[in-house]
Design a protein around this motif. Structure first.
Motif, PDB file in Angstrom:
ATOM      1  N   ALA A 119       6.073  -8.856  -7.705  1.00 25.17           N
ATOM      2  CA  ALA A 119       7.616 -10.154  -7.144  1.00 25.17           C
ATOM      3  C   ALA A 119       7.042 -11.292  -8.449  1.00 25.17           C
ATOM      4  CB  ALA A 119       8.454  -9.944  -5.812  1.00 25.17           C
ATOM      5  N   MET A 120       6.509 -12.220  -7.472  1.00 27.00           N
ATOM      6  CA  MET A 120       5.749 -13.337  -8.639  1.00 27.00           C
ATOM      7  C   MET A 120       5.838 -13.461  -9.943  1.00 27.00           C
ATOM      8  SD  MET A 120       5.500 -15.665  -5.779  1.00 27.00           S
ATOM      9  CE  MET A 120       4.464 -16.075  -6.026  1.00 27.00           C
ATOM     10  N   GLY A 121       5.697 -12.750 -10.484  1.00 24.28           N
ATOM     11  CA  GLY A 121       5.622 -12.401 -12.184  1.00 24.28           C
ATOM     12  C   GLY A 121       4.441 -11.420 -12.527  1.00 24.28           C
ATOM     13  N   CYS A 122       2.959 -10.844 -11.670  1.00 24.83           N
ATOM     14  CA  CYS A 122       1.621 -10.177 -11.935  1.00 24.83           C
ATOM     15  C   CYS A 122       2.879  -8.403 -12.805  1.00 24.83           C
ATOM     16  CB  CYS A 122       0.558 -10.090 -10.802  1.00 24.83           C
ATOM     17  SG  CYS A 122      -0.253  -9.047 -11.237  1.00 24.83           S
ATOM     18  N   ILE A 123       2.178  -8.738 -13.877  1.00 23.56           N
ATOM     19  CA  ILE A 123       2.015  -7.781 -14.667  1.00 23.56           C
ATOM     20  C   ILE A 123       0.698  -6.824 -14.609  1.00 23.56           C
ATOM     21  CG2 ILE A 123       3.558  -8.531 -15.367  1.00 23.56           C
ATOM     22  CD1 ILE A 123       1.599  -9.260 -18.203  1.00 23.56           C
ATOM     23  N   MET A 124      -0.336  -6.585 -13.649  1.00 28.44           N
ATOM     24  CA  MET A 124      -1.383  -5.781 -13.370  1.00 28.44           C
ATOM     25  C   MET A 124      -1.931  -5.879 -14.820  1.00 28.44           C
ATOM     26  SD  MET A 124      -1.608  -5.415 -10.243  1.00 28.44           S
ATOM     27  CE  MET A 124      -0.101  -4.857  -8.501  1.00 28.44           C
ATOM     28  N   VAL A 125      -2.161  -7.107 -15.198  1.00 23.25           N
ATOM     29  CA  VAL A 125      -3.380  -6.732 -16.281  1.00 23.25           C
ATOM     30  C   VAL A 125      -5.195  -6.149 -16.060  1.00 23.25           C
ATOM     31  CG1 VAL A 125      -1.892  -7.230 -17.988  1.00 23.25           C
ATOM     32  CG2 VAL A 125      -3.269  -8.866 -16.939  1.00 23.25           C
ATOM     33  N   PHE A 148       3.432 -19.377 -15.950  1.00 18.31           N
ATOM     34  CA  PHE A 148       3.363 -18.279 -14.134  1.00 18.31           C
ATOM     35  C   PHE A 148       5.398 -19.167 -14.262  1.00 18.31           C
ATOM     36  CE2 PHE A 148       3.369 -19.092  -9.797  1.00 18.31           C
ATOM     37  CZ  PHE A 148       3.857 -17.396  -9.517  1.00 18.31           C
ATOM     38  N   THR A 149       5.885 -18.462 -13.199  1.00 22.44           N
ATOM     39  CA  THR A 149       7.279 -18.530 -13.197  1.00 22.44           C
ATOM     40  C   THR A 149       7.946 -18.346 -12.034  1.00 22.44           C
ATOM     41  OG1 THR A 149       8.141 -16.550 -14.044  1.00 22.44           O
ATOM     42  CG2 THR A 149       8.125 -17.957 -15.781  1.00 22.44           C
ATOM     43  N   GLY A 150       7.152 -17.112 -10.875  1.00 24.56           N
ATOM     44  CA  GLY A 150       6.879 -17.212  -9.998  1.00 24.56           C
ATOM     45  C   GLY A 150       7.222 -18.550  -8.770  1.00 24.56           C
ATOM     46  N   SER A 151       7.967 -17.937  -7.725  1.00 25.37           N
ATOM     47  CA  SER A 151       8.326 -18.797  -6.754  1.00 25.37           C
ATOM     48  C   SER A 151       8.505 -18.325  -5.490  1.00 25.37           C
ATOM     49  CB  SER A 151       9.580 -19.658  -7.155  1.00 25.37           C
ATOM     50  OG  SER A 151      10.649 -18.610  -7.263  1.00 25.37           O
ATOM     51  N   ALA A 152       8.707 -19.089  -4.143  1.00 30.46           N
ATOM     52  CA  ALA A 152       8.569 -18.705  -3.156  1.00 30.46           C
ATOM     53  C   ALA A 152       9.788 -17.610  -3.002  1.00 30.46           C
ATOM     54  CB  ALA A 152       8.425 -19.101  -1.887  1.00 30.46           C
ATOM     55  N   ASP A 153      10.821 -17.942  -3.679  1.00 36.21           N
ATOM     56  CA  ASP A 153      12.396 -17.373  -3.115  1.00 36.21           C
ATOM     57  C   ASP A 153      12.093 -15.927  -3.759  1.00 36.21           C
ATOM     58  OD1 ASP A 153      12.985 -19.596  -2.157  1.00 36.21           O
ATOM     59  OD2 ASP A 153      14.213 -21.094  -4.118  1.00 36.21           O
ATOM     60  N   LYS A 154      11.488 -15.781  -5.032  1.00 35.48           N
ATOM     61  CA  LYS A 154      11.485 -14.560  -5.210  1.00 35.48           C
ATOM     62  C   LYS A 154      11.104 -13.492  -4.289  1.00 35.48           C
ATOM     63  CE  LYS A 154      11.275 -15.417 -10.380  1.00 35.48           C
ATOM     64  NZ  LYS A 154      10.779 -15.249 -11.327  1.00 35.48           N
ATOM     65  N   VAL A 155       9.927 -14.230  -3.337  1.00 35.55           N
ATOM     66  CA  VAL A 155       8.986 -12.921  -2.358  1.00 35.55           C
ATOM     67  C   VAL A 155      10.493 -13.108  -0.691  1.00 35.55           C
ATOM     68  CG1 VAL A 155       7.404 -13.071  -1.164  1.00 35.55           C
ATOM     69  CG2 VAL A 155       6.986 -13.881  -3.054  1.00 35.55           C
ATOM     70  N   ASN A 157      13.202 -13.650  -1.595  1.00 31.64           N
ATOM     71  CA  ASN A 157      14.384 -12.379  -2.276  1.00 31.64           C
ATOM     72  C   ASN A 157      14.388 -10.928  -1.903  1.00 31.64           C
ATOM     73  OD1 ASN A 157      16.965 -11.762  -3.155  1.00 31.64           O
ATOM     74  ND2 ASN A 157      16.379 -11.778  -5.127  1.00 31.64           N
ATOM     75  N   LEU A 158      12.679 -10.727  -2.352  1.00 33.06           N
ATOM     76  CA  LEU A 158      12.694  -9.212  -1.677  1.00 33.06           C
ATOM     77  C   LEU A 158      12.569  -8.545  -0.824  1.00 33.06           C
ATOM     78  CD1 LEU A 158      10.017  -6.680  -3.437  1.00 33.06           C
ATOM     79  CD2 LEU A 158       8.345  -7.772  -3.119  1.00 33.06           C
ATOM     80  N   ILE A 159      11.818  -9.486  -0.164  1.00 28.83           N
ATOM     81  CA  ILE A 159      11.822  -9.076   1.739  1.00 28.83           C
ATOM     82  C   ILE A 159      13.133  -9.006   2.544  1.00 28.83           C
ATOM     83  CG2 ILE A 159      10.900 -10.089   4.257  1.00 28.83           C
ATOM     84  CD1 ILE A 159       8.480  -9.121   1.944  1.00 28.83           C
ATOM     85  N   THR A 160      14.112  -9.654   1.796  1.00 29.59           N
ATOM     86  CA  THR A 160      15.061  -9.869   2.300  1.00 29.59           C
ATOM     87  C   THR A 160      15.315  -8.015   2.128  1.00 29.59           C
ATOM     88  OG1 THR A 160      15.813 -12.258   2.367  1.00 29.59           O
ATOM     89  CG2 THR A 160      17.934 -10.285   2.401  1.00 29.59           C
ATOM     90  N   PHE A 161      15.680  -7.990   0.584  1.00 27.15           N
ATOM     91  CA  PHE A 161      16.292  -6.395   0.368  1.00 27.15           C
ATOM     92  C   PHE A 161      15.376  -5.167   1.010  1.00 27.15           C
ATOM     93  CE2 PHE A 161      17.290  -8.550  -4.142  1.00 27.15           C
ATOM     94  CZ  PHE A 161      18.816  -8.546  -3.888  1.00 27.15           C
ATOM     95  N   TYR A 162      14.247  -5.407   1.193  1.00 25.36           N
ATOM     96  CA  TYR A 162      13.274  -4.714   2.624  1.00 25.36           C
ATOM     97  C   TYR A 162      14.287  -3.850   3.609  1.00 25.36           C
ATOM     98  CZ  TYR A 162       9.279  -3.458  -0.173  1.00 25.36           C
ATOM     99  OH  TYR A 162       7.719  -3.102  -1.703  1.00 25.36           O
ATOM    100  N   ALA A 163      14.741  -5.546   3.766  1.00 25.48           N
ATOM    101  CA  ALA A 163      14.793  -6.134   5.929  1.00 25.48           C
ATOM    102  C   ALA A 163      16.614  -4.588   5.696  1.00 25.48           C
ATOM    103  CB  ALA A 163      15.305  -7.168   6.052  1.00 25.48           C
ATOM    104  N   GLN A 164      16.780  -4.821   4.883  1.00 21.91           N
ATOM    105  CA  GLN A 164      18.351  -4.605   3.976  1.00 21.91           C
ATOM    106  C   GLN A 164      18.647  -2.956   3.810  1.00 21.91           C
ATOM    107  OE1 GLN A 164      21.717  -6.165   4.302  1.00 21.91           O
ATOM    108  NE2 GLN A 164      22.569  -4.755   3.600  1.00 21.91           N
ATOM    109  N   GLU A 165      17.322  -2.769   3.374  1.00 23.23           N
ATOM    110  CA  GLU A 165      17.529  -0.800   3.484  1.00 23.23           C
ATOM    111  C   GLU A 165      17.143  -0.228   4.460  1.00 23.23           C
ATOM    112  OE1 GLU A 165      15.823   2.196   0.633  1.00 23.23           O
ATOM    113  OE2 GLU A 165      14.984   0.313   0.231  1.00 23.23           O
ATOM    114  N   VAL A 166      16.031  -0.841   5.602  1.00 25.23           N
ATOM    115  CA  VAL A 166      15.983  -1.178   7.115  1.00 25.23           C
ATOM    116  C   VAL A 166      16.831  -0.896   7.127  1.00 25.23           C
ATOM    117  CG1 VAL A 166      14.111  -1.468   8.716  1.00 25.23           C
ATOM    118  CG2 VAL A 166      13.336  -1.537   6.500  1.00 25.23           C
ATOM    119  N   ARG A 167      17.828  -1.701   7.277  1.00 19.89           N
ATOM    120  CA  ARG A 167      18.734  -1.667   8.683  1.00 19.89           C
ATOM    121  C   ARG A 167      19.524  -0.936   7.885  1.00 19.89           C
ATOM    122  NH1 ARG A 167      21.286  -7.636   9.325  1.00 19.89           N
ATOM    123  NH2 ARG A 167      22.548  -6.465  10.484  1.00 19.89           N
TER     124      ARG A 167
END
Length: 501
Positions: A119-125, A148-155, A157-167
């Motif tokens: 989510a922060m931008g890593c492409i696993m090279v 580098f284009t990552g930010s804390a907001d992206k993480v 956002n990711l955790i928010t989506f996790y929480a939404q799916e869990v709910r």
């Protein structure tokens, strides 16, 4: 168990986490870790990992987290240990569904690393170590970091989506919170995929609800695994003038080997009051101990604390030593020859970074392993001495065991070898030996032996110093091969040739 005890002496309020690789039999290990009073047990699966991990470390190490987690949960529950610890799992958790399944299998906490990194931008090279990350996640190159284009907001956002799916999943099964389904493996069933090679896999062992349909419930705000105080509680009480006002003090105690980790909590209080890099004298607080000390004497001790032992000490003396001073010498009434008898146990100065240790007697095995800055004088050691040493100085005034200096890449060692047999016990792949020739190294060696004699009254040190011009020729200087070209002062002209690779 001893390390957990040490850490809780430093900070009784901290939660100690032990990470276990998911594998067959991990439940037995988890039970032992719970009995050792860990607060959190992390079961880590074979998948996941960061871009810095070699592919072999990710793809071929361990088992899926589901297998390790269920085994650990079941074994802990069957042995009435489950409520002592928090179970955590990680290893490629990618969706809210994964988190719900982990909860049903017994996990209360969940590690999300790979997905957050992506989510922060890593492409696993997988070239983090080469400073060439093309998206600027892991590099010191300013040109690449600009990408580098990552930010804390992206993480977030990711955790928010996790929480939404869990709910959403919890709502579908009628649960009001994640806590209600922890350990509810009875809510899971194996799905038939219609393929023989898949349906032949029996997942029933993973779906056993050992504690029936009850979930694990306890008050997470209360400490569950407190360890008993050691002698330090008394030291801190008796030495309040030092800890409060910095007054120089000396305390004395009789000890026995059930008293472990002496000096560790006192060091924690010193750091809180005076700082890690304090201006205290090395013996500002001197604690004199008579008898047999338990494990981890002076573990993580800092500058300002000096421990003087008249007697002996168990394993892990000076583990993580961080500036303190420890001296160990035999009882005045002892008829034993110090250089012929062990006075401190195994794994002495493991991971030490600074400070001094003087022991008038032999050390056990794995002496000075991973020492990276402490100076020490002992009168002999067992196998694997100075293994993986990266800094500091070690003087051994006696026989050494096999495999001395294996993997040693820094620091300097001096071995008293009047019989000329020490080299046969050394691992010469990474080290080289020579006579002590340059005045700088001779001064370092003589200075440490002189202080050893002053601190412990060592008769062996006294004999060597009394005949220094002759005895100095009996010392082997042990130096890591990769340090030879970077030393501030040259070695002896009699340096053994480094064999060509």
């Amino acid at each position: 168990a001893q390390l957990i005890y040490d850490l809780k002496q430093i900070n009784p309020r901290a939660k100690v986490t032990v990470k276990l690789v998911s594998s067959s039999g991990v439940g037995t290990i988890a039970a032992g870790v719970a009995k050792a009073k860990a607060d959190v047990i992390l079961i880590s699966g074979h998948n996941g990992g960061t871009g810095a991990s070699p592919a072999t470390s990710i793809k071929y190490a361990g088992l899926p987290w589901e297998m390790g987690l269920t085994e650990a949960h079941q074994v802990l529950a069957m042995n009435n240990l489950r409520e002592r610890v928090t179970l955590r799992t990680d290893g490629g958790l990618r969706t809210g569904r994964d988190i719900v399944m982990a909860a049903m299998m017994g996990a209360e906490e969940y590690g999300i690393g790979t997905a957050a990194l992506i989510a922060m931008g890593c492409i696993m090279v997988r070239q983090c170590q080469s400073n060439t990350c093309p998206v600027g996640v892991c590099t010191q190159d300013e040109r690449l970091r600009a990408k580098f284009t990552g930010s804390a907001d992206k993480v977030v956002n990711l955790i928010t989506f996790y929480a939404q799916e869990v709910r959403e999943i919890l709502a579908q099964i009628g649960a009001r919170s994640l806590d209600e389904i922890i350990g509810r493996a009875d809510l899971l069933t194996q799905v038939s995929r219609g393929a023989a090679n898949l349906d032949d896999l029996d997942l029933n062992p993973l779906l056993i609800a050992v504690d029936g349909s009850r979930s694990i419930t306890y008050d997470r705000t209360k400490p569950r695994n407190a360890v008993p105080d050691t002698l330090d509680a008394e030291i801190i009480k008796d030495g309040h003038r030092f800890f409060e006002d910095g007054e120089k003090m000396q305390l004395s105690y009789a000890v026995r080997n059930t008293l472990r980790t002496i000096g560790t909590r006192a060091s924690s209080h010193i750091v809180k009051k005076f700082g890690m890099r304090n201006a205290l004298q090395p013996d500002h607080l001197t604690v004199k101990l008579t008898g047999s000390c338990g494990q981890s004497l002076g573990a993580f001790s800092v500058r300002g604390l000096k421990l003087e032992v008249q007697g002996d000490a168990n394993d892990y003396v000076g583990k993580g030593l961080s500036g303190g001073t420890i001296t160990v010498r035999p009882l005045m009434s002892s008829p034993l020859k110090a250089e012929e008898n062990t006075i401190i146990g195994n794994t002495v100065l493991y991971g030490a970074t600074d400070g001094f240790l003087f022991a008038s007697g032999r050390a056990g095995e794995r002496f000075g392993v991973r020492n990276s800055g402490a100076s020490v004088v002992v009168e002999g050691c067992g196998s694997n001495g100075c293994e993986y040493m990266t800094g500091g100085a070690a003087v051994i005034l006696g026989r050494i065991g096999a495999n001395f200096g294996a993997g040693m890449t820094g620091g300097m060692a001096y071995v008293y070898d009047p019989e000329g047999v020490a080299e046969d016990m050394m691992n010469l792949e990474t080290i080289m030996t020579c006579a002590v020739g340059h005045p700088h190294w001779e001064m370092q060696l003589k200075g440490l032996i002189t202080r050893h004699h002053e601190e412990t009254g060592s008769r062996m040190a006294e004999r060597i110093l009394a005949n220094w011009d002759r005895e100095r020729l009996n010392f082997l200087q042990v130096c890591p091969k990769e340090m030879v070209d970077r030393l501030p002062y040259p070695l002896s002209d009699e340096v053994a040739k480094v064999p060509a690779e």
